[in-house]
Write an enzyme that holds these catalytic residues in place. Structure first.
Site, mmCIF file in Angstrom:
data_model
loop_
_atom_site.group_PDB
_atom_site.id
_atom_site.type_symbol
_atom_site.label_atom_id
_atom_site.label_comp_id
_atom_site.label_asym_id
_atom_site.label_seq_id
_atom_site.Cartn_x
_atom_site.Cartn_y
_atom_site.Cartn_z
ATOM 1 N N ASP A 162 35.928 12.023 -2.682
ATOM 2 C CA ASP A 162 35.281 10.862 -2.104
ATOM 3 C C ASP A 162 33.793 10.999 -2.443
ATOM 4 O O ASP A 162 33.342 12.052 -2.905
ATOM 5 C CB ASP A 162 35.518 10.844 -0.593
ATOM 6 C CG ASP A 162 34.776 9.725 0.115
ATOM 7 O OD1 ASP A 162 34.711 8.617 -0.430
ATOM 8 O OD2 ASP A 162 34.240 9.985 1.207
ATOM 9 N N ASP B 231 30.691 9.041 -0.528
ATOM 10 C CA ASP B 231 29.805 8.996 0.634
ATOM 11 C C ASP B 231 30.201 10.052 1.662
ATOM 12 O O ASP B 231 31.379 10.184 2.020
ATOM 13 C CB ASP B 231 29.859 7.617 1.299
ATOM 14 C CG ASP B 231 29.266 6.523 0.423
ATOM 15 O OD1 ASP B 231 28.394 6.833 -0.393
ATOM 16 O OD2 ASP B 231 29.681 5.354 0.571
#
Length: 273
Positions: A9, A11
């Protein structure tokens, strides 16, 4: 190349903040963002906010300047480079957008380490230089069809992970790192030979803890960049040793650049029900 695909991922995983919030706050539009958020999906809000910022005279360079200041832990940078050096196939699966991600990766010299970036597309309107952000899945044309009920309408990361797995080949082992609710769906699609690395104290960790038996993959949590680096490299080292079956574990790990030998391998997480 090692038979390992590491899916990050972006963020609050690669960077330590949410890039959308970081830009909105950094350019002084938090109040408008919070007013719009209850009225439309997040992805649509961000496209709208780019229009708001543009109307206020903020340029693409202003947006990029804020993005370049987004904090990233040096341990995360080191982990990415070490995994790449060990032959891992690195990919990003994020609900941010391509301009934000590529701007930050380019600033830190990391873009070339990733074979693929799966995220919401973005483009710059040629006429006025306004950044447009589109959904990964065009939910206006129809729903993406995930039945889990927690994936946002613009992206089911579980479906994207299925596509990544199909393109990578059946013999690959996956390590998935994430923090948000959207990272829960792909965690359920990992196999018993894979590893899930949720960020402790974040939404995906809380969802996993509600019923850990739903996951087939081993769960190895992390809390900060240093713990991420240590855990990720030890898991990569473990897979490489299991693949080779030639040397004792410690000897093999000591021969690998970037993999530190400590008190054995991390044990799979055991969560009390």
């Amino acid at each position: 190349m090692a038979g390992i695909v590491v899916v990050f991922d972006f963020d609050k995983t690669i960077i330590d903040v949410d890039s959308d919030n970081w830009v909105v706050d950094g350019l002084g539009a938090t109040e408008e963002f919070e007013r719009l958020l209850p009225t439309m999906p997040w992805n649509t809000v961000m496209d709208t906010m780019m229009g708001v910022l543009h109307a206020r005279g903020k340029t693409l360079d202003d947006v990029a300047g804020v993005l370049r200041a987004a904090p990233i832990d040096p341990h995360v940078v080191a982990a990415i480079k070490a995994c790449y050096a060990l032959g891992c196939d690195l990919r990003i699966l994020s609900d941010a957008n391509r301009f934000f991600i590529e701007t930050i990766l380019d600033h830190h010299g990391l873009r070339g380490y990733f074979s693929e970036i799966n995220t919401n597309p973005s483009r710059v309107d040629g006429a006025d230089g306004r950044l447009r952000i589109a959904p990964y899945h065009d939910f206006h044309a129809g729903p993406h069809g995930c039945g889990l009920g927690i994936c946002p309408p613009n992206m089911c990361k579980g479906q994207v992970l299925d596509r990544i797995r199909a393109s990578a080949g059946a013999d690959k082992r996956f390590i998935y790192l994430g923090d948000g609710r959207g990272d829960y769906c792909p965690s359920l699609r990992l196999s018993q030979d894979d590893f899930m690395m949720p960020r402790k104290g974040f939404p995906v960790w809380e969802l996993i803890c509600e019923n850990p038996a739903l996951l087939k993959a081993e769960v190895h949590p992390w809390s900060d960049g240093e713990e991420m680096e240590e855990t990720l490299l030890r898991l990569v080292g473990r897979v490489l040793v299991e693949e080779s079956k030639l040397l004792p574990l410690d000897c093999k790990l000591e021969s690998m650049p970037g993999v530190a030998v400590q008190d054995g391998l991390p044990m799979p997480l055991r969560i009390k029900n």
